[in-house]
Motif scaffolding. Structure first.
Motif, PDB file in Angstrom:
ATOM      1  N   GLU A   1       0.938  -1.213  -0.020  1.00 31.11           N
ATOM      2  CA  GLU A   1      -0.096   0.223  -0.079  1.00 31.11           C
ATOM      3  C   GLU A   1       0.881   1.372  -0.013  1.00 31.11           C
ATOM      4  O   GLU A   1       0.616   2.186  -0.658  1.00 31.11           O
TER       5      GLU A   1
ATOM      6  N   ARG B   1       0.891   3.931  -3.083  1.00 31.89           N
ATOM      7  CA  ARG B   1       0.332   5.396  -3.083  1.00 31.89           C
ATOM      8  C   ARG B   1       1.491   6.369  -3.219  1.00 31.89           C
ATOM      9  O   ARG B   1       1.188   7.151  -4.043  1.00 31.89           O
TER      10      ARG B   1
ATOM     11  N   ARG C   1       0.976   8.593  -6.718  1.00 35.52           N
ATOM     12  CA  ARG C   1       0.968  10.124  -6.818  1.00 35.52           C
ATOM     13  C   ARG C   1       1.784  10.974  -7.566  1.00 35.52           C
ATOM     14  O   ARG C   1       1.822  11.498  -8.322  1.00 35.52           O
TER      15      ARG C   1
END
Length: 770
Positions: free
Chosen positions: A659, A663, A667
């Motif tokens: 995760e 992430r 981004r």
């Protein structure tokens, strides 16, 4: 420019080709701008939602109506004006004439050779400034609401002991009208108070500038009053809270404690008189033999001989599991065979509920099977009732403490309000280029001390938010090393002043974590500030980082200060704890920094601890946080000036089951202009690839339901697509397997962002050319 969930401010633009500039600002910086035809339209559109004004010098007439508009802003507002000057002959200063026209308004003059990236940067800074200004506006509104919402007596005195503010509660308790108090000396209005404890403490607080607090029964009001006195350079703020209910609660609490003592004494006497029930239970026979006292406890007539089923039936249905779990536990290997339990019983005949305490042991036969249970049962109903009453009294006292916390929060807002114009004035002076260096240094000293005062007030607010569970974190991927460096930079002047030698050993390779950057820097600053405060001149401060096997980052702050006694260390993270009055008088402060730091670290799921060998032997503060198992945040996420090499139209399929890594990488890819499809499993990646056409795949190799190698094999046979493999393994065999599956490149974690970004560009450019 705005954060998610916040309305976008508007930038008003009055330049030649304004619509073209507005389009560039929107495309390259995400700036919400509006082109104005003339100065009149700009002035008409100017309001509180305006983030900044971009104005060409040639559109600035004399006299200038814009100056009147800008100088008429409310005290909290100071909209930045970004001036684009006309080119001038060599040697002539740009922007001098417009500065004379505009006067003291907030003007930033950009260079004649303007790049759009510089303008975007300036506008982003202006947007942040406006956000802070609007926050000040909200604080002003909250201040008025705070004063209006204080339900207890609150008044303010000036240095001459004259009332400058009283609320309605003061008028109600004193029976005076407001005009009888405002401007009058308190001791003339209430001569009976002269010489009292209140009179003495007010004078002491005014002289020493040290806050005071005491509780007293005030006979004129017939109430218990908690009086708090907060001195300042302007006078005193006095808060008098009615605590009669709390004192009554404390009285009842003492009475409950006395009743509990009596109950326990009764139980002791009952035991001495053998007034407890005894039992023997033989599991193999299902037979229970117990005393008549047990019959009374279970609501059975004397002489009745119960069986095990009757015993279980008499226990409250919600507590029967206690019996079954206890039997399993005492019969398990390694058990001592002893047990002590409490449960509720319902009288089989009288239906009366009793709390019982059963103590017993099991005796095993030669084969290890339970042969006999024996023990005692006693009635503990009175003790339970007393404990419940004590818990209620404690809960009531905690409610009173929360009310105090709310008052501190409101008072903190009030104290902070006067600091705002000071900071704004200092900032205005610092923007001037004609002040001497000595004055600029003096302004820096003023600003630093005002900001320190604001931070102390923030500590009060933070403590209140934490106490009420309202402290929220805005987590993002944070570089802990950068945060430490920033905190050291803030404390540089204090460290230099005491000539403290700072040594840094940032050895942690995994030094990013998901955290609130501002809160984490607040924690680091608090610890460094304490080290500076309690370390003698020419002392040392060592800051080190390292990783453990659990992918945590551990930060140690080791100083050579006065140390912490073993008695104080367990309380060092409690609010207002400073190690005694002597330490407070010598070093000052509120004793909130470490309490707030611990709660912030707790909210991050981390740990903070302290160790000291004792007084005079320094102290070590240790922080432990969960680190991200990636270094994807090395380097910038995207440049301010887009160079046109990245293709915003390129679609990238990102497959990553971790995760944190997903992430961060997602981004950064999106910030770089790519369209990203994300999947965390092999199955979801296949489904996504079937629905969309991707130009590039970036995939982890170890997925929960398969391998990235299988995914790449499938995608390369279904169409032309490049791939980049991410893996925690980087042997020659791993790289070869990735290449054989069709991946063009193989990256071993942690991944360097700049190298990955250049590889993406190269693969996409090569695919387009082919």
């Amino acid at each position: 420019m705005e954060k998610p969930g916040e309305p976008a401010g508007t930038v008003l633009v009055l330049v030649s080709g304004g619509k073209g500039l507005v389009s560039k600002l929107k495309k390259q910086g995400g700036v919400h701008a509006l082109a104005c035809k003339n100065l009149a339209e700009l002035i008409k559109r100017f309001d509180d939602s305006t983030d900044a004004i971009v104005l060409a010098e040639k559109n600035l007439p004399r006299p200038n109506p814009l100056r009147r508009v800008l100088t008429a802003q409310p005290p909290w507002s100071d909209v930045p004006l970004i001036l684009l000057p006309k080119p001038r002959s060599k040697g002539k200063k740009a922007g001098q004439r417009p500065l004379e026209i505009l006067g003291d308004v907030n003007v930033t003059v950009l260079p004649v050779s303007l790049r759009i990236g510089a303008l975007v940067t300036a506008l982003r800074a202006a947007a942040r400034t406006r956000q802070h200004q609007r926050a000040v506006r909200d604080l002003l509104v909250q201040r008025e609401a705070s004063l209006a919402s204080i339900s207890d007596a609150f008044s303010i005195l000036d240095r001459d002991w004259r009332y400058t503010y009283v609320n309605d509660r003061v008028l109600e308790l004193t029976g005076k009208r407001r005009e009888e108090l405002i401007g009058r000396v308190i001791w003339e209005v209430f001569p009976e108070a002269v010489g009292s404890e209140f009179h003495q403490r007010c004078h002491r607080a005014m002289e020493t500038q040290v806050p005071d607090q005491f509780e007293v029964f005030y006979r004129p009001w017939g109430r218990w009053v908690d009086t708090r006195i907060y001195p300042s350079s302007d006078g005193l703020a006095i808060y008098r809270a009615d605590i009669s209910d709390r004192m009554e609660q404390q009285k009842r609490s003492r009475e409950n404690e006395q009743r509990l003592f009596v109950a326990e004494e009764r139980i002791r006497l009952a035991l001495e008189a053998a007034n407890v029930g005894t039992f023997d239970y033989y599991p193999s026979l299902g037979v229970i033999r117990w005393s008549d006292r047990c019959n009374e406890l279970f609501g059975l007539p004397a002489g009745i001989k119960p069986d095990y089923a009757s015993y279980i039936k008499a226990i409250h249905p919600d507590d029967r599991h206690i019996i079954h779990e206890t039997i399993r536990e005492v019969l398990s290997p390694g058990s001592s065979g002893h047990y002590e339990i409490q449960y509720r019983a319902l009288g089989l005949n009288d239906s009366r509920q009793r709390w019982l305490e059963e103590k017993g042991r099991v005796i095993l036969d030669d084969s290890g099977r339970p042969a006999r249970f024996l023990g005692t049962i006693r009635d503990i109903t009175q003790r339970k009732q007393a404990e419940d009453a004590l818990k209620k009294a404690k809960h009531d006292a905690e409610d009173a403490n929360r009310a105090k916390d709310q008052f501190l929060a409101m008072l903190s807002h009030e104290l902070r309000t006067p600091l705002t114009p000071v900071l704004m004035t200092i900032a205005s002076l610092q923007r001037r280029v004609d002040i001497p260096d000595t004055a600029r240094r003096d302004l820096d000293v003023l600003r630093r001390n005002v900001e320190l005062e604001a931070l102390l007030i923030d500590d009060l607010l933070d403590l209140t938010r934490i106490a009420h569970g309202k402290l929220e974190l805005r987590n993002d991927a944070i570089d802990v090393h950068a945060a430490l460096t920033y905190a050291l930079g803030i404390s540089a002047s204090d460290l230099n002043e005491k000539q403290i030698n700072v040594q840094q050993d940032f050895a942690a390779k995994e030094h990013h974590c998901w955290a609130d950057a501002a809160r984490l820097q607040q924690v680091f600053w608090n610890i460094i500030k304490n080290a500076v405060k309690f370390t003698p001149a020419r002392g040392e401060l060592h800051i080190t980082t390292r990783n453990d096997d659990g992918h945590n980052i551990i930060i140690d702050f080791i100083d050579t200060g006065i140390g912490i006694t073993s008695e104080l260390q367990p309380r060092i993270f409690e609010a207002f704890e400073q190690g005694g009055k002597g330490v407070t008088n010598r070093y000052g402060g509120l004793g909130l920094g470490l309490a707030i730091s611990k709660r912030v670290i707790d909210l991050h799921g981390g740990k903070i601890s302290v160790h000291s060998e004792g007084q005079g032997k320094g102290a070590t503060f240790t922080i432990k946080l969960k680190a991200m198992e990636t270094s994807l945040l090395e380097g910038p996420a995207y440049p301010l000036d887009h160079d046109g090499i990245d293709k915003p139209s390129a679609d990238i399929l990102l497959v990553e089951d971790h995760e944190d890594t997903a992430r961060a990488l997602r981004r950064m890819l999106e910030n770089a202009g790519y369209q990203v499809g994300y999947a965390s499993t092999l199955a979801s990646a296949r489904d996504l690839a079937a629905k969309r056409r991707f130009q590039l795949v970036i995939s982890d190799l170890g997925l929960p339901d398969g391998s990235g190698l299988d995914l790449m094999n499938q995608l390369r046979h279904s169409g032309q697509v490049n791939g980049i493999a991410l893996s925690g393994f980087g042997s020659d065999g791993d790289v070869a397997a990735a290449k054989a599956a069709g991946f063009a490149e193989h990256f071993t974690k942690p991944v360097d962002w700049e190298r990955l970004r250049h590889t993406i560009r190269r693969l996409l450019n090569g695919r387009l050319q082919s």
